[in-house]
Design an enzyme around this catalytic site. Structure first.
Site, PDB file in Angstrom:
ATOM      1  N   ASN A 138      21.147  20.655 -11.953  1.00 10.97           N
ATOM      2  CA  ASN A 138      21.789  21.960 -12.116  1.00 10.97           C
ATOM      3  C   ASN A 138      20.711  22.902 -12.637  1.00 10.97           C
ATOM      4  O   ASN A 138      20.371  22.889 -13.828  1.00 10.97           O
ATOM      5  CB  ASN A 138      22.964  21.843 -13.096  1.00 10.97           C
ATOM      6  CG  ASN A 138      23.850  23.075 -13.071  1.00 10.97           C
ATOM      7  OD1 ASN A 138      23.411  24.140 -12.624  1.00 10.97           O
ATOM      8  ND2 ASN A 138      25.074  22.939 -13.549  1.00 10.97           N
ATOM      9  N   HIS A 166      19.633  25.802 -14.057  1.00  5.09           N
ATOM     10  CA  HIS A 166      20.341  26.842 -14.800  1.00  5.09           C
ATOM     11  C   HIS A 166      19.698  28.208 -14.616  1.00  5.09           C
ATOM     12  O   HIS A 166      18.472  28.354 -14.690  1.00  5.09           O
ATOM     13  CB  HIS A 166      20.361  26.503 -16.291  1.00  5.09           C
ATOM     14  CG  HIS A 166      20.991  25.178 -16.596  1.00  5.09           C
ATOM     15  ND1 HIS A 166      22.216  24.789 -16.104  1.00  5.09           N
ATOM     16  CD2 HIS A 166      20.556  24.132 -17.350  1.00  5.09           C
ATOM     17  CE1 HIS A 166      22.511  23.571 -16.546  1.00  5.09           C
ATOM     18  NE2 HIS A 166      21.514  23.137 -17.294  1.00  5.09           N
ATOM     19  N   ARG A 215      29.321  32.462 -12.048  1.00  3.61           N
ATOM     20  CA  ARG A 215      27.948  32.100 -12.409  1.00  3.61           C
ATOM     21  C   ARG A 215      27.152  31.788 -11.158  1.00  3.61           C
ATOM     22  O   ARG A 215      27.717  31.539 -10.092  1.00  3.61           O
ATOM     23  CB  ARG A 215      27.925  30.892 -13.367  1.00  3.61           C
ATOM     24  CG  ARG A 215      28.520  29.633 -12.784  1.00  3.61           C
ATOM     25  CD  ARG A 215      28.292  28.402 -13.694  1.00  3.61           C
ATOM     26  NE  ARG A 215      28.707  27.178 -13.003  1.00  3.61           N
ATOM     27  CZ  ARG A 215      28.480  25.937 -13.426  1.00  3.61           C
ATOM     28  NH1 ARG A 215      27.850  25.738 -14.575  1.00  3.61           N
ATOM     29  NH2 ARG A 215      28.869  24.890 -12.730  1.00  3.61           N
ATOM     30  N   PHE A 250      32.888  27.645 -14.325  1.00  3.05           N
ATOM     31  CA  PHE A 250      32.833  26.418 -15.131  1.00  3.05           C
ATOM     32  C   PHE A 250      33.598  26.672 -16.425  1.00  3.05           C
ATOM     33  O   PHE A 250      33.155  27.432 -17.285  1.00  3.05           O
ATOM     34  CB  PHE A 250      31.390  25.998 -15.423  1.00  3.05           C
ATOM     35  CG  PHE A 250      31.288  24.668 -16.123  1.00  3.05           C
ATOM     36  CD1 PHE A 250      31.850  23.521 -15.574  1.00  3.05           C
ATOM     37  CD2 PHE A 250      30.643  24.554 -17.348  1.00  3.05           C
ATOM     38  CE1 PHE A 250      31.770  22.291 -16.220  1.00  3.05           C
ATOM     39  CE2 PHE A 250      30.553  23.322 -17.998  1.00  3.05           C
ATOM     40  CZ  PHE A 250      31.111  22.194 -17.428  1.00  3.05           C
ATOM     41  N   GLN A 273      29.800  18.817  -9.891  1.00  5.23           N
ATOM     42  CA  GLN A 273      30.353  17.544  -9.411  1.00  5.23           C
ATOM     43  C   GLN A 273      31.266  17.770  -8.204  1.00  5.23           C
ATOM     44  O   GLN A 273      31.257  16.992  -7.244  1.00  5.23           O
ATOM     45  CB  GLN A 273      31.145  16.846 -10.530  1.00  5.23           C
ATOM     46  CG  GLN A 273      30.301  16.188 -11.610  1.00  5.23           C
ATOM     47  CD  GLN A 273      29.990  17.103 -12.780  1.00  5.23           C
ATOM     48  OE1 GLN A 273      29.927  18.332 -12.635  1.00  5.23           O
ATOM     49  NE2 GLN A 273      29.776  16.523 -13.948  1.00  5.23           N
ATOM     50  N   THR A 281      -3.507  -5.137   1.048  1.00  7.55           N
ATOM     51  CA  THR A 281      -2.874  -3.825   1.221  1.00  7.55           C
ATOM     52  C   THR A 281      -3.729  -2.951   2.136  1.00  7.55           C
ATOM     53  O   THR A 281      -3.202  -2.090   2.831  1.00  7.55           O
ATOM     54  CB  THR A 281      -2.643  -3.124  -0.135  1.00  7.55           C
ATOM     55  OG1 THR A 281      -3.890  -2.780  -0.732  1.00  7.55           O
ATOM     56  CG2 THR A 281      -1.835  -4.003  -1.070  1.00  7.55           C
ATOM     57  N   ASP A 282      -5.022  -3.208   2.166  1.00  8.43           N
ATOM     58  CA  ASP A 282      -5.891  -2.482   3.094  1.00  8.43           C
ATOM     59  C   ASP A 282      -5.491  -2.748   4.545  1.00  8.43           C
ATOM     60  O   ASP A 282      -5.558  -1.853   5.391  1.00  8.43           O
ATOM     61  CB  ASP A 282      -7.349  -2.899   2.852  1.00  8.43           C
ATOM     62  CG  ASP A 282      -8.328  -2.056   3.653  1.00  8.43           C
ATOM     63  OD1 ASP A 282      -8.576  -0.910   3.255  1.00  8.43           O
ATOM     64  OD2 ASP A 282      -8.817  -2.548   4.691  1.00  8.43           O
ATOM     65  N   LYS A 295       0.865  -1.184   0.000  1.00 10.97           N
ATOM     66  CA  LYS A 295       0.000   0.000   0.000  1.00 10.97           C
ATOM     67  C   LYS A 295       0.896   1.226   0.000  1.00 10.97           C
ATOM     68  O   LYS A 295       1.782   1.368   0.845  1.00 10.97           O
ATOM     69  CB  LYS A 295      -0.878   0.012   1.252  1.00 10.97           C
ATOM     70  CG  LYS A 295      -1.932   1.104   1.246  1.00 10.97           C
ATOM     71  CD  LYS A 295      -3.005   0.874   0.184  1.00 10.97           C
ATOM     72  CE  LYS A 295      -4.293   0.376   0.792  1.00 10.97           C
ATOM     73  NZ  LYS A 295      -5.229  -0.126  -0.224  1.00 10.97           N
TER      74      LYS A 295
END
Lengths: 286, 286, 286, 286
Positions: free
Chosen positions: B238, B240, B169, B152, B212, B57-58, B12
Site C-alpha cells: 500500500n 501511501h 483517498r 478506508f 484487501q 553452475t558454469d 546458477k
C-alpha cells in the site's frame, strides 16, 4: 595563509510531490521529485551557527507543497521557475536558487486511474540568480538498442589491445542527456517531446562506426530541430553485449546470442553546442 | 541426536541472455534473466567435497546460451520448461530442476531498433521433478494508482490508533503477482496478457473499501477470465500518499496535494484459488 | 467449482525506529527496521470491505513507536516477541503475528557519537500464534573471502561443460543465513555472536572442495556450538572471481589478478538441522 | 551560426579489480573499482566514425589488469597516477586522462581470509594533463550521528515556515567528501587516515547550531591537520530523525523515540580552502 569558507549552498532534496487536478469526473496526475538549493550570504551559519539568514529546508519543502496548491502544477520547467524566482525574490540574502525536478510519467487507464511508466525520467534544472535565469531540460534512463548497423574498427592498437575489429555489433545505451535553453520561456512540453524524438530518431537512423558518432548525430539533430536550445550534453554508457562463443558446443553464433554485461561499460560523454550561443550562466550539465 | 544435512539445492543465478532473431531485414529481440536451481542427491559434495554428482553452475550458464541458439527463444515459460526438462532428463542424480526467468520488454522503433520499456517485469518459475511439472507465471513492478474511489473506515480502534477514517483517498500499489497454471501447456503469451488485463481492469473498476478488497477482486477476475489457471498470489504494498496539511498557510487541501511516502508502507498479501484445483507440486509463490 | 480466498496476511512493513537510551552522560543507540504481518479471520475485508476486524497498519506503526518508549528496546528478538504477543493477545480475530526486524549496528565514537557499520545486517523473524512461538535469528550481507584453500574439480562433464578444473581459486560469498531457535527464551546477544563466530570460523578454517562443503561446515559448526538452535538455512552466492588471462601481454597470472564478477553467480542453498528437533511451527527461512 | 562539437571525453567505467599479493603464507587483498576517461583530439570519431585516434575502452580495461600484475597495487592514488600518466604518455592524441578509483576495505580474518567492511568507500580522482597533475582523495558513505549536542533555531521565518525551534536534536549525516592535494606525491595512506580522523573528530566534538557549522568545522580540521591539502568539499545530507509524537498514547517523548526518515532530506554542500592555494587544474569535486 588562512583557511576560509569557499563556495557553498544548501537546500531540501527529494521532496516527493503528487498533485491531483480535477476536471469534472476526470482526474489529472503529476508526480515530481523536487530539490531546492540556495546560495548567497551564508557565512554566519557556517562560522558561528548564527542562523538569522537561513531559511529552513523544511520551509522549502512546505513551499513546494503550498505552491502546488496555489498555482497548480503543469510542466516541470514552469514549476521550477516559479519556485526558484520565489526564493530569490523573497530572501534578500539569497543570490541564486537552483530547483531540480524529476518527473515521472503515468499512462491513463480511466478517468481516475493510472499506470506508471518506467521507460525514462524527465528532468529539469532551473537556476535563477539576480543576473540571469537558466533553464536546462533533460532525460535519464532512456535505454535504446540497435541489433545491427553498428561497426567498430580502425582503432588504435597498443600492447594491451586484444579487442577484435567488428563489422556488425549490437549498440545499446542508456541515454542521460541535458539540454540548455536559450531563454526562459518556451512551450516546455513540445520542446521536450521534440528533443526526445530527435534523439531517438538519430539513434535509430545513424549507421554507426562508434558510439561517439552516434552521440554527435543525436546532439546535432536535437539542436537542428529545436531552435530554442543552446547546447546539449549527452552521457552515453556503452552497454556491452558480448557475443557468446558457442564453438565448444559445435554451434555457430551469427550475431544471435549475447551476454548482456553489467560492468565494466564504456562511457561516452560529449557536448554539442551552437557556436554563437551565449555561455551558460551557471553549471548546467552536472 | 545428530546434526544432518537438510533440504538443499544449487545453481546458477541471473544469467543475462539477449537473443536476436532475424526475419529478413527485421530483427526480433528477447531479453531474459535466467536462474537455474537443481536438487537431488547432493550429499557427497556437502560432506566430503566429492563433486562427482555436481554439474557445474558454469555448465548451466553455457546450456542457457547454447539452447538459445539451438532452439531459439520465444515465451519465457516455454524456454524455462525446455531447460528444466533437460537437466532432469540428462542428470540422473537430479530430482528436481527449477528454472526462473525475468523477461524485459522492448518497444520496436524500427526494423532493428528498440526502446526498453520499464513498466513491469514478466516472470516465470518452472519446476520439473520426476513426478510433476509446475508452471508459474507472474509480474513484478506494475505500479497502479487510483486518485479516488477508495475509502478506508470502520476499522478496529485500540489505544494506539490515531488514523482518521477516510471516505476519499488515493489508492496506489506496485503489483507483485504469481499465478499457477493447471497444466504445463498453454498459449503463454495470450495467458499472460489476459491475466494482466484482468488484474489491471479489476484494479481500475473496483470501488475499494480496503486494499484487501481490491486484491480479492483482482485475483478473482484473473481466475474467472483465465480457466487455465489454478490460483494466484498477490503481494500488494500500500504505497501511501499522505494528504499535506496546508492549513498553516491558510490553504485548503481538497485531496489535491500529496506526499508520496517511501517507508513504512502497508503490505497486503493474499491468495485466490479454485477450490477444486490440485495442490501445488512445489513451492510456487515464494 | 468456486473461486475462493486462500491464505492471506497484512501488516505494516519497514517502520524505521531509532531509539536513544540515556545513562547519565552516555547515550545508547538502537536502529531497527520493523515489519509486522497479521493473519486470522480477515475474510470480511476481502469480500465486502467490512473492516471491523482490521487493525490499521498505521496502528501497528504507532505500536512500534509507543512500545519503544514504554518498554525500551534491547535485543531485536525480545522486541519482536513483545510486539507479536501484543497483537495476538489484544486482537481476538488474529491467529498469528509475524514480526521481522532488521538491526543496524553502530560503533561508538564518544558519549553521544556513533559511526554506522555496514558489514552486515542482523535479522530476526518471530512468529507467535495461539499454539506456538517461533524465533528465528539471522544475518544478511556478511561478505567473506578466502584467497586460497579452495579447489573445484571432479565434477560432471557434459556436452556443455567448458569449465576447467581448479586446484586453487578464490572463494567468496555474501552470507545470508537464518537459524531457528528451539525455544523462545535465550541470551539473544550471546547466541547471535556465537552463531556469527561459528559461521565465520568455519568459513576461514574449511579447506574447501566446493561451496556446498563450506556451507555444511558452517551450519554444522553453528549447531555444534549453539545447543539452543534447531536448524540453520544458509544461502550462499558464489561470488565468482575470474582469473584474468594476461598471456596476450606476455604476462603470467599466478592467481594474482582477478575480475570480480557481478552476474551470473552461483547460488548454493542448504539447511543443516538436528535430526531430533521438533518441526518448525511456521515458515522459517523464507 | 553552426552546430559544433564541444567538450567531450570517453573511457571505460567500473573495471572491477581484485589483486592478491602473497608474502609467504600471508596473502594481501586489494579491491578496486577503476574508471578511466580520456580527452583530446577526438573530433574524427565523432564526425565521421574514423577511429584512428581512439584507443578502445577494452584496452583501458586490459591495461588496468596488466598494470595490476606488472606494478602491483598499493594505494589507490598511486595506482591511478600510474595509469593516468601511461595514457597521456603513450597516446599523443590524448591531452588529459582522468582515473577514478573506488577502494573497498576488507578486515583480515586469517592468513588468507577476509571479511568485507561496509562502513565507507575510499575514493580518488587523478587527472593528468600535459600541463598539470591533480590528485583528489575522498570518502563516501561515512554515516555519523550525534544523539545530542545539536540545536537549530534563530532561523528565518516566512509564511511557509512551520518548523519549531529545537535546542536538542539528533544530527546525522552520510559524509561524501573530496579533498584536493597540493602536490602529486604524498604518503597517501597516512594522508587519508589523517583526513578521516580529522573529519570524524570534528563531527564528534563540534557542539552544533547548524549542519553548516559542523561542515565548516570538519573541513577546517582537515586542512589544519593535513598541510598537504589545498581544499576540501563536503556534501552532507541532513538525515532527519523526526521525534515521534507519543502524546496521543499518554506518553512523553524526551528525545528518545525517532523516525529515521528517507526523503526528503536536507543537503548541505560547502568548500573549505586555503586562501593561498593554487587553483585546481581540472574539475575536482564533481
Amino acid at each position: 595563509m588562512a583557511i576560509v569558507l569557499g563556495p557553498n549552498r544548501y537546500g531540501k532534496a527529494e521532496t516527493r510531490l503528487v498533485r491531483v487536478h480535477r476536471d469534472g469526473e476526470t482526474y489529472g496526475l503529476v508526480d515530481f521529485n523536487v530539490s531546492v538549493a540556495l546560495s548567497g550570504d551564508l557565512a554566519a551559519t557556517h562560522q558561528t551557527g548564527d542562523n538569522s539568514g537561513v531559511l529552513p529546508t523544511d520551509t522549502m519543502k512546505n513551499t513546494v507543497y503550498a505552491f502546488a496548491k496555489q498555482h497548480g502544477v503543469g510542466e516541470p520547467e514552469a514549476f521550477a521557475l516559479l519556485l526558484a524566482r520565489h526564493f530569490v525574490k523573497t530572501q534578500g540574502q539569497v543570490d541564486s536558487a537552483k530547483v531540480s525536478v524529476e518527473s515521472y510519467a503515468w499512462d491513463r487507464l480511466g478517468p481516475h486511474s493510472f499506470q506508471k511508466r518506467g521507460d525514462y525520467t524527465r528532468t529539469t534544472v532551473v537556476t535563477v540568480s539576480r543576473e540571469a535565469t537558466q533553464v536546462v531540460s533533460g532525460i535519464s534512463g532512456l535505454v535504446l538498442l540497435n541489433t545491427t548497423a553498428s561497426e567498430f574498427h580502425g582503432f588504435v592498437k597498443d600492447r594491451y589491445t586484444t579487442l577484435p575489429e567488428s563489422t556488425d555489433r549490437i549498440l545499446a545505451t542508456a541515454v542521460d542527456a541535458k539540454w540548455r535553453h536559450l531563454g526562459d520561456a518556451a512551450d516546455w512540453a513540445t520542446s521536450f517531446q521534440g528533443a526526445l524524438d530527435a534523439m531517438t530518431g538519430a539513434f535509430v537512423n545513424t549507421y554507426s562506426y562508434s558510439l561517439q558518432q552516434t552521440l554527435l548525430s543525436m546532439g546535432t539533430m536535437v539542436l537542428t530541430n529545436r531552435p530554442e536550445l543552446a547546447e546539449i550534453r549527452l552521457t552515453l554508457p556503452n552497454k556491452h553485449h558480448y557475443l557468446v562463443d558457442l564453438s565448444p558446443f559445435g554451434l555457430e553464433n551469427d550475431n544471435e546470442v549475447f551476454i548482456a554485461g553489467d560492468r565494466p561499460y564504456g562511457l561516452i560523454e560529449g557536448t554539442v553546442t551552437r557556436d554563437d550561443a551565449a555561455p551558460a550562466s551557471a553549471e548546467w550539465y552536472l
